[in-house]
Design an enzyme around this catalytic site. Structure first.
Site, short mmCIF file in Angstrom:
data_model
loop_
_atom_site.label_atom_id
_atom_site.label_comp_id
_atom_site.label_asym_id
_atom_site.label_seq_id
_atom_site.Cartn_x
_atom_site.Cartn_y
_atom_site.Cartn_z
N ASP A 74 0.82 -1.21 0.00
CA ASP A 74 0.00 0.00 0.00
C ASP A 74 0.85 1.26 0.00
O ASP A 74 2.07 1.20 0.19
CB ASP A 74 -0.96 -0.02 1.21
CG ASP A 74 -0.30 -0.45 2.51
OD1 ASP A 74 0.95 -0.44 2.57
OD2 ASP A 74 -1.01 -0.78 3.45
N ASN A 145 -7.90 -1.77 13.90
CA ASN A 145 -9.28 -2.02 13.44
C ASN A 145 -9.35 -3.28 12.57
O ASN A 145 -10.35 -3.54 11.92
CB ASN A 145 -9.80 -0.82 12.65
CG ASN A 145 -8.96 -0.52 11.41
OD1 ASN A 145 -8.02 -1.25 11.12
ND2 ASN A 145 -9.31 0.52 10.69
N HIS A 147 -7.44 -3.91 9.92
CA HIS A 147 -7.08 -3.76 8.50
C HIS A 147 -5.81 -4.53 8.17
O HIS A 147 -4.91 -4.68 9.00
CB HIS A 147 -7.00 -2.29 8.05
CG HIS A 147 -5.82 -1.51 8.53
ND1 HIS A 147 -5.87 -0.14 8.75
CD2 HIS A 147 -4.55 -1.86 8.81
CE1 HIS A 147 -4.69 0.29 9.13
NE2 HIS A 147 -3.87 -0.72 9.18
N GLU A 152 -9.65 -1.37 4.90
CA GLU A 152 -10.34 -0.96 6.12
C GLU A 152 -11.61 -1.80 6.31
O GLU A 152 -12.07 -2.46 5.36
CB GLU A 152 -10.69 0.53 6.02
CG GLU A 152 -9.48 1.45 5.82
CD GLU A 152 -8.59 1.59 7.06
OE1 GLU A 152 -8.54 0.67 7.89
OE2 GLU A 152 -7.91 2.62 7.19
C1 F6R Z 1 1.33 -0.87 6.13
C2 F6R Z 1 0.16 -1.72 6.28
C3 F6R Z 1 -0.70 -1.62 7.50
C4 F6R Z 1 0.13 -1.82 8.78
C5 F6R Z 1 -0.75 -1.69 10.01
C6 F6R Z 1 0.04 -1.87 11.29
O1 F6R Z 1 1.98 -1.14 4.92
O2 F6R Z 1 -0.13 -2.48 5.41
O3 F6R Z 1 -1.70 -2.60 7.44
O4 F6R Z 1 0.72 -3.08 8.74
O5 F6R Z 1 -1.36 -0.43 10.03
O6 F6R Z 1 0.99 -0.87 11.42
P1 F6R Z 1 2.04 -0.87 12.60
O7 F6R Z 1 2.97 -1.99 12.33
O8 F6R Z 1 2.73 0.48 12.50
O9 F6R Z 1 1.27 -1.05 13.87
#
Ligand code: F6R
Length: 254
Positions: A74, A145, A147, A152
């Site tokens: 992403d 959440n 994701h 989302e």
């Molecule tokens: C980022 C991504 C997101 C993160 C998620 C957790 O490329 O795909 O799904 O993996 O937001 O982020 P952290 O590791 O910062 O808690």
């Protein structure tokens, strides 16, 4: 609705260091089995340790990335690849520039895509994945959440790469990386849930107490679009590496 539940391999590591080491070893083993492995890569706080160990293993000549192909999961819309909070910058800085990946094997999402042409962009991104034979191993973090990538809550099971509006919780959580919450982009481009599920194998990493609740609902709760990661219960080859804090609300620990 839950039709069936496939057992996921859940590994609970002693601490974040050990989680990161295990994740890096998992990736290296996959590359040893298939030197031209196709990876989907996450950003965020969680995989930083894994990237550190991967670079270390590369420097110790334990792994060769010369045939490996990578896609990032992403990217924020509106950030240039040079922006310090863009995922392209993160990946280049923490991993890509430090190993022998070939430039032509690096496929990063374009945060500057013209949102009005998003469907054309998405089609091309998916086609590029298909052209290299599909993703062998998708490495994921997880949002509070639920994701995965930036899919989302509410994301459809068969969704493909697309532009998405970020959830308020995600904007709040990710504001820690920006000076001000108003600077956090409101849109992102992400591989879809369907894109992720099409991967041969999935490795999900989570660390810290603030992930314990979502890990419990994703792994032990019903499969629902309200918790996007719960759909991983239906994928046949998922490995989850947690630290003890993230695993603390799981009843079943394999
Ligand atoms: C980022 C991504 C997101 C993160 C998620 C957790 O490329 O795909 O799904 O993996 O937001 O982020 P952290 O590791 O910062 O808690």
């Amino acid at each position: 609705m839950l039709y069936y539940r496939i057992p996921m391999q859940i590994i609970v590591a002693r601490n974040y260091e050990s989680l990161s080491q295990k994740a890096a070893d998992f990736v290296v083993s996959a590359i040893l089995l298939k030197p031209s492995l196709v990876l989907a890569l996450p950003t965020g706080s969680t995989p930083l340790g894994m990237y550190k160990f991967l670079v270390e293993l590369y420097n110790r000549k334990k792994v060769d990335f010369s045939q490996v192909k990578v896609f990032d999961l992403d990217e924020y819309c509106g950030l240039t690849p040079e922006h310090s909070q863009s995922y392209a910058f993160y990946l280049r800085h923490n991993f890509l520039s430090q190993v022998n990946l070939k430039k032509e094997n690096i496929h990063l999402q374009d945060g500057l895509l013209d949102v009005s042409q998003a469907s054309q962009y998405s089609k091309q991104f998916e086609e590029t994945i298909e052209e290299v034979g599909g993703i062998d191993l998708a490495i994921l973090g997880i949002g509070r959440n639920g994701h995965i990538g930036f899919n989302e809550p509410g994301s459809k099971v068969d969704s493909l790469t697309r532009v998405i509006d970020l959830d308020d919780k995600t904007i709040q959580d990710n504001s820690r990386f920006f000076e001000n919450i108003s600077e956090v982009p409101r849109k992102a481009v992400t591989m879809g849930i369907g894109t992720i599920l099409n991967s041969q194998k999935i490795l999900l990493l989570a660390a810290g107490k603030n992930k314990a609740e979502v890990i419990n609902s994703s792994m032990e709760g019903p499969v629902t679009v309200r918790v996007p990661a719960s759909i991983l219960q239906r994928h046949p080859a998922v490995t989850i590496i947690l630290d003890q804090d993230a695993a603390s609300q799981l009843k079943r620990k394999e």
